[in-house]
Design an enzyme around this catalytic site. Structure first.
Site, mmCIF file in Angstrom:
data_model
loop_
_atom_site.group_PDB
_atom_site.id
_atom_site.type_symbol
_atom_site.label_atom_id
_atom_site.label_comp_id
_atom_site.label_asym_id
_atom_site.label_seq_id
_atom_site.Cartn_x
_atom_site.Cartn_y
_atom_site.Cartn_z
ATOM 1 N N GLU A 76 59.098 -13.138 12.609
ATOM 2 C CA GLU A 76 59.028 -14.592 12.428
ATOM 3 C C GLU A 76 58.119 -15.259 13.452
ATOM 4 O O GLU A 76 57.323 -16.134 13.118
ATOM 5 C CB GLU A 76 60.444 -15.173 12.529
ATOM 6 N N ASP A 77 58.232 -14.839 14.718
ATOM 7 C CA ASP A 77 57.604 -15.605 15.798
ATOM 8 C C ASP A 77 56.456 -14.895 16.509
ATOM 9 O O ASP A 77 55.898 -15.447 17.466
ATOM 10 C CB ASP A 77 58.673 -15.992 16.838
#
Length: 739
Positions: A76-77
């Site tokens: 996700e990051d």
């Protein structure tokens, strides 16, 4: 921030055969990927997945779950990919990390539908592997612990979501400690004033009662030792949110709560639980009605314990919980204790699932079944929230099967808890052998027998009575299915008569071949569309017989019978002549659809002025509503002259055994004097008619004009009532509206 070797040591302390290499790779990979990223607090971002992993080590989870916790934000990051994680850590861990990533991408609190959809995804992912839930809850717990630096609006939003979904979900999964901490953290951000007030009051009470708590701990430990029972006795204070919610639920003050202080007694065996209970009751007086045996009847989240409340040495009420160490671990860690691995080897990709012996698994399975039944997202969210929040009562079937239900549940909920078919065919119930209303609130220990009738369907009003989401969803589905059947049956009758009037033969098989042309998926969809007026029967006829032409004439009056044909109206300068439709006089055609009333199995309603048996009637197909019935003399029919396809030939199908009244509207001009209205009402009642509604339309010094909506048996009954009213001195004029 915890170092790499410290994390490995923590896991090794409870799992000596751990795969150290896996943890080391995950630690280094996650730290490198998150690099210089910062959280809102300014702390290194990597501290978050590391703390999530630490929370899970406290639950004694395996190294694969800890690795997923370390990696859960990488896709996700960071620039990490699923393919890369698969290569380094195995396909199963990659699948879990990606599953958690997909859950994060939806803003849970943006819209109700999005929240519901995310909850669907979460539960489906949990069903595939329980580790998704464990990591998700640990992730939420650490986020709640570090919520302070967020903007106030975001804090409130996340806290409310935690209170609505994650805290009760942790409770349903048996993870009581996590639930309590999530609730208290969320409570602090959703109602700070109440939180601070209760914390302050609890501290005052705790300081005052410290001596009594120590005294009870010491006294009970000594008495149990004398009886040969080695026990661990610990006093505790109720959590702030638990105190607040009980005060709200029961409308009590803090001083009135009986279980602010409680004691947990942990003994070696189940037998010693009951022996300890006896010693407690012999030592201090028991409070009647406060004993609960969750060992013989566990809660739905597998919680097992004995609960009792006694009057302590200082005359204060004290709650006691008595359990074994194994029961205590389930109460603390819930599903984390029940996680079973298909592969007992060191394979980090082994799939974790809930033991089928656990009640948490049963609840999860039933919830997933609801997903397959196709409820829309909002209904599913409603159901799940209802299931998550409710306390329980335990009832029994006549054969002794235990059914756990939310507090406040009725026999309707009980029937649907047994099986959807039992609920759908329920018409009554017996509670402990006595016939009782199905709206009766059930109590612990009730034996409930459901009375069924084959072919019956649940009244739609039951939806507002039912407490469980399962019952509400099933009632909604049954109502939708019933309406669909009505429209489908009506549509088939309309098509049969349309084809017959045109000298053609209708069959369901022939209709099946036309579905693509008509834009319908199934035969029932097409029939229901005709019944609802969304698909004209002439369109179906033309789709089946493209060469078919309606008969038309150039000159005729609307609704004038000619040679067995009935002219319905004009369109584009032509007059449509449709065979066998409503005639202004005489008997209806043999092809007319039989109408029994609004209670039959068709989607039928009456026009605003009503119709009664004996009237010559016609039907108008109303899109989305079915057929509306009008008397042939109703001026309202003029509005449909240019829509001949919407006219349907109908006839009454009434027998002497029927006990249904029908609507009719009458207008009365009455002398404006005291008692006139009472005399009119008495006359109507004396003739066995019923006033459904009354409105004053004009009032003058000498005459009052009113319109009454009556319910009568038939045309003869209506005419008799009108005759009696005309004979009254207070009535100057009476007539049927649109008659």
């Amino acid at each position: 921030m915890m170092r790499q070797y410290e994390l490995v040591e923590k896991v090794a302390a409870y799992k000596p055969d751990l795969d150290e290499a896996l943890l080391n790779r995950a630690y280094v990979y996650a730290m490198q990927k998150h690099g210089a990223q910062k959280r809102a607090s300014g702390d290194p971002y990597f501290s978050h997945p590391l703390e999530v992993a630490a929370i899970l080590t406290g639950m004694h989870l395996d190294e694969a779950t800890i690795a997923v916790a370390l990696l859960h934000d990488t896709i996700e990051d960071t620039d990490a990919t699923r393919k890369e994680i698969d290569q380094l850590f195995g396909q199963k861990i990659g699948q879990l990390v990606e599953g958690l990533t997909k859950l994060k991408r939806l803003d849970l609190v943006s819209r109700k539908a999005a929240q519901a959809e995310n909850l669907r995804k979460l539960l489906l992912a949990i069903a595939d592997d329980i580790r998704v839930l464990l990591v998700k809850l640990a992730d939420r717990l650490h986020n709640m612990r570090t919520l302070g630096p967020m903007a106030p609006e975001k804090r409130a939003r996340i806290a409310q979501e935690t209170m609505d979904i994650y805290a009760p979900l942790a409770g349903r999964m048996g993870m009581q400690d996590m639930r309590e901490e999530l609730e208290d953290l969320a409570f602090r951000h959703t109602n700070l004033e109440a939180y601070e007030t209760i914390v302050s009051r609890l501290k005052e009470l705790g300081d005052r009662q410290a001596g009594n708590i120590l005294r009870i701990e010491t006294d009970l430990t000594e008495r149990l030792r004398e009886a040969g029972i080695e026990a661990k006795v610990s006093g505790r204070q109720k959590k702030p949110y638990s105190v607040f919610s009980k005060m709200q639920r029961k409308a009590l003050s803090l001083e009135q709560l009986s279980d602010i202080f409680g004691f947990r007694v942990i003994v070696p065996t189940e037998e010693k639980c009951y022996a300890t209970l006896g010693i407690v009751h012999r030592t201090w007086p028991m409070v009647p009605g406060r004993f609960k045996d969750y060992i013989s009847t566990p809660k739905q989240n597998d919680y097992r314990s004995l609960h009792t409340t006694v009057v302590g040495p200082s005359r204060q009420r004290v709650e006691m919980q008595i359990r074994t160490q194994a029961m205590h671990e389930i109460a603390e860690y819930g599903v984390a204790v029940h996680a079973v691995y298909k592969d007992a080897s060191r394979d980090a990709g082994a799939k974790a699932y809930l033991s089928k012996d656990s009640n948490a698994y049963g609840w999860l399975r039933r919830t997933i079944e609801l997903l397959a039944e196709g409820d829309n997202p909002e209904e599913f969210l409603e159901h799940t929230k209802l299931e998550l929040f409710q306390d329980q009562v335990f009832c029994f079937t006549p054969k002794g099967r235990l059914i756990a239900l939310p507090r406040g549940a009725t026999p309707i909920d009980f029937a649907y808890a047994v099986h959807t078919d039992v609920g759908d065919t329920c018409i009554g119930c017996k509670i402990d052998g006595r016939v009782m209303p199905v709206v009766t609130e059930l109590s612990n220990g009730d034996e409930v027998e459901i009375v069924r009738a084959k072919g019956s369907t649940p009244p739609q009003a039951w939806e507002s009575i039912a407490v469980t989401g399962k019952a509400r969803s099933a009632i909604r589905r049954a109502a939708r299915a019933s309406i669909r059947r009505q429209y489908s049956g009506l549509g088939q009758q309309i098509l049969e008569r349309t084809f017959q009037r045109s000298g053609k033969t209708f069959s369901r098989e022939a209709l099946k071949a036309l579905l693509a042309k008509l834009g319908q998926k199934e035969i029932e969809d097409a029939l229901a569309a005709v019944g609802r007026g969304e698909l004209m029967p002439s369109d179906v006829l033309k789709a089946a017989y493209p060469d078919y032409q309606d008969s038309r004439v150039t000159k005729a009056d609307p609704r004038q019978e000619q040679d067995g044909w009935f002219n319905l109206g004009t369109a584009a300068g032509m007059i449509f002549r449709v065979p066998g439709l409503a005639r202004p006089s005489g008997e209806p055609s043999a092809n007319a659809i039989p109408i029994r009333g609004v209670g039959d199995d068709m989607a039928v309603q009456f026009g605003p002025d009503g119709a009664v048996p004996g009237d010559r009637i016609v039907g108008i197909v109303e899109p989305g509503k079915g057929i509306t019935i009008y008397p042939i003399q109703s001026p309202a029919l003029n509005d449909f002259d240019e829509h001949p396809d919407r006219w349907v030939d109908v006839r009454w199908d009434i027998d002497a055994a029927m006990s249904e009244r029908f609507p009719a509207k009458i207008a009365i001009a009455a002398v404006n004097q005291p008692g006139s209205l009472a005399e009119i009402a008495e006359t109507i009642a004396a003739n066995d008619a019923n006033i459904h509604n009354l409105s004053m339309v004009a009032t003058a010094p000498d005459v009052t004009k009113m319109v009454l909506e009556l319910e009568v048996w038939d045309l003869q009954h209506l005419n008799q009532t009108l005759k009696q009213l005309r004979g009254k001195a207070c009535v100057s004029e009476v007539s049927r509206v649109n008659g």
